[in-house]
Motif scaffolding. Structure first.
Motif, PDB file in Angstrom:
ATOM      1  N   THR A  63       1.009  -1.056  -0.195  1.00 31.18           N
ATOM      2  CA  THR A  63      -0.048   0.047  -0.035  1.00 31.18           C
ATOM      3  C   THR A  63       0.785   1.289  -0.144  1.00 31.18           C
ATOM      4  O   THR A  63       0.493   2.159   0.678  1.00 31.18           O
ATOM      5  N   ASN A  64       1.900   1.409  -0.766  1.00 37.81           N
ATOM      6  CA  ASN A  64       2.830   2.373  -0.831  1.00 37.81           C
ATOM      7  C   ASN A  64       2.123   3.800  -1.453  1.00 37.81           C
ATOM      8  O   ASN A  64       1.401   3.513  -2.449  1.00 37.81           O
ATOM      9  N   GLY A  65       2.143   4.575  -0.501  1.00 42.51           N
ATOM     10  CA  GLY A  65       1.474   5.961  -0.687  1.00 42.51           C
ATOM     11  C   GLY A  65      -0.041   5.919  -0.981  1.00 42.51           C
ATOM     12  O   GLY A  65      -0.497   6.815  -1.332  1.00 42.51           O
ATOM     13  N   ARG A  66      -0.559   5.002  -0.347  1.00 43.35           N
ATOM     14  CA  ARG A  66      -2.035   5.018  -0.453  1.00 43.35           C
ATOM     15  C   ARG A  66      -2.768   5.131   1.141  1.00 43.35           C
ATOM     16  O   ARG A  66      -2.079   4.691   2.005  1.00 43.35           O
ATOM     17  N   PHE A  67      -3.998   5.773   0.955  1.00 49.04           N
ATOM     18  CA  PHE A  67      -4.430   6.239   2.328  1.00 49.04           C
ATOM     19  C   PHE A  67      -5.879   5.604   2.301  1.00 49.04           C
ATOM     20  O   PHE A  67      -6.548   5.487   1.235  1.00 49.04           O
ATOM     21  N   SER A  68      -6.400   5.442   3.527  1.00 44.75           N
ATOM     22  CA  SER A  68      -7.687   5.056   3.749  1.00 44.75           C
ATOM     23  C   SER A  68      -8.571   6.281   3.980  1.00 44.75           C
ATOM     24  O   SER A  68      -7.899   7.290   3.922  1.00 44.75           O
ATOM     25  N   LYS A  69      -9.680   6.095   4.290  1.00 46.91           N
ATOM     26  CA  LYS A  69     -10.688   7.090   4.652  1.00 46.91           C
ATOM     27  C   LYS A  69     -10.403   7.865   5.788  1.00 46.91           C
ATOM     28  O   LYS A  69     -10.302   8.848   6.109  1.00 46.91           O
ATOM     29  N   HIS A  70      -9.809   6.921   6.993  1.00 46.44           N
ATOM     30  CA  HIS A  70      -9.580   7.639   8.274  1.00 46.44           C
ATOM     31  C   HIS A  70      -8.192   7.310   8.637  1.00 46.44           C
ATOM     32  O   HIS A  70      -7.558   7.782   9.582  1.00 46.44           O
ATOM     33  N   LEU A  71      -7.444   6.296   8.228  1.00 43.76           N
ATOM     34  CA  LEU A  71      -6.560   5.728   8.685  1.00 43.76           C
ATOM     35  C   LEU A  71      -5.280   5.910   7.652  1.00 43.76           C
ATOM     36  O   LEU A  71      -5.425   5.715   6.532  1.00 43.76           O
ATOM     37  N   ASN A  72      -4.006   5.877   8.040  1.00 46.64           N
ATOM     38  CA  ASN A  72      -2.750   6.105   7.283  1.00 46.64           C
ATOM     39  C   ASN A  72      -2.161   4.809   7.026  1.00 46.64           C
ATOM     40  O   ASN A  72      -1.769   4.038   7.915  1.00 46.64           O
ATOM     41  N   PHE A  73      -2.139   4.123   5.846  1.00 51.10           N
ATOM     42  CA  PHE A  73      -2.036   2.561   5.576  1.00 51.10           C
ATOM     43  C   PHE A  73      -0.604   2.750   4.953  1.00 51.10           C
ATOM     44  O   PHE A  73      -0.259   1.879   4.009  1.00 51.10           O
ATOM     45  N   GLU A  74       0.023   3.967   4.790  1.00 50.23           N
ATOM     46  CA  GLU A  74       1.257   3.987   3.628  1.00 50.23           C
ATOM     47  C   GLU A  74       2.167   3.249   4.244  1.00 50.23           C
ATOM     48  O   GLU A  74       2.659   2.941   5.246  1.00 50.23           O
ATOM     49  N   GLY A  75       2.814   2.542   3.335  1.00 47.50           N
ATOM     50  CA  GLY A  75       3.844   1.466   3.580  1.00 47.50           C
ATOM     51  C   GLY A  75       3.606   0.186   4.018  1.00 47.50           C
ATOM     52  O   GLY A  75       4.562  -0.593   4.664  1.00 47.50           O
ATOM     53  N   LEU A  76       2.249  -0.121   4.309  1.00 48.69           N
ATOM     54  CA  LEU A  76       1.708  -1.481   5.028  1.00 48.69           C
ATOM     55  C   LEU A  76       1.481  -2.580   3.907  1.00 48.69           C
ATOM     56  O   LEU A  76       1.015  -2.215   2.821  1.00 48.69           O
ATOM     57  N   ASP A  77       2.061  -3.617   4.172  1.00 53.74           N
ATOM     58  CA  ASP A  77       1.785  -4.823   3.352  1.00 53.74           C
ATOM     59  C   ASP A  77       0.520  -5.621   3.856  1.00 53.74           C
ATOM     60  O   ASP A  77       0.591  -5.994   5.028  1.00 53.74           O
ATOM     61  N   PHE A  78      -0.250  -5.996   2.855  1.00 48.54           N
ATOM     62  CA  PHE A  78      -1.330  -7.038   3.073  1.00 48.54           C
ATOM     63  C   PHE A  78      -1.188  -8.328   2.521  1.00 48.54           C
ATOM     64  O   PHE A  78      -0.786  -8.201   1.365  1.00 48.54           O
TER      65      PHE A  78
END
Length: 184
Positions: free
Chosen positions: A64-79
């Motif tokens: 999730t590089n450079g991607r954000f959710s509606k309310h939380l920052n998920f930048e740099g997180l892998d799923f």
């Protein structure tokens, strides 16, 4: 809009002219594994001389590089994802044992990751569970050996979406895979 339909029709005719008109299916069914960006169990069957259906059940990592959710920052997180990927393909014969294919597919699945949130006691890990859906193209080559074995190389560019109540992440979903199948 009419020009788009004419362009698509022309491309389909061009792709059909590349393949031999007298091609036979290389096999009826095949089951195997694939590795690459997606590690999967794979099943492929032919519905006619040129049309194939492939179903993959596997896992892969979504960054999730450079991607954000509606309310939380998920930048740099892998799923991690567990997904089902059905593909409908047009397959044609190039040379002895060598086949090419092009098609469309979809993906639906489940993904998860541990997220560390900062609070007054430190960084507790909270598990994030999300849904995953997407659409993809598929194209590649397949070689059918004289033995009941087929080797497939494919590229799947597409669109992906991770979603939950507070998460909405859209991304370029892609996969490059090498698969081997037992054919029967």
């Amino acid at each position: 809009m009419k020009k788009v339909y004419i362009f698509i029709f022309t491309m389909v005719l061009f792709a059909g002219s590349i393949f031999s008109a007298q091609a036979q299916t290389p096999y009826k069914n095949g089951i195997g594994v694939s590795a690459g960006n997606m590690q999967a169990l794979t099943f492929k069957t032919f519905g006619g001389n040129h049309f194939a259906f492939q179903l993959d059940l596997g896992t892969k990592i979504v960054e999730t590089n450079g991607r954000f959710s509606k309310h939380l920052n998920f930048e740099g997180l892998d799923f991690w994802t567990l997904e089902l990927n059905p593909n409908f393909m047009f397959e044609g014969h190039f040379a002895k044992g060598l086949y090419g294919f092009v098609g469309l597919g979809a993906s639906i699945g489940y993904c998860w990751s541990g997220v560390a949130y900062s609070n007054w006691i430190g960084f507790p890990v909270v598990r994030e569970d999300l849904g995953k859906c997407g659409a993809n193209g598929i194209f590649g080559m397949e070689y059918k050996f004289n033995a009941p074995v087929a080797l497939q190389f494919d590229f799947r560019p597409g669109y992906g979406c991770l979603f939950a109540e507070h998460v909405d992440i859209h991304y370029f979903d892609w996969s490059v895979n090498l698969g081997v199948r037992y054919t029967f």
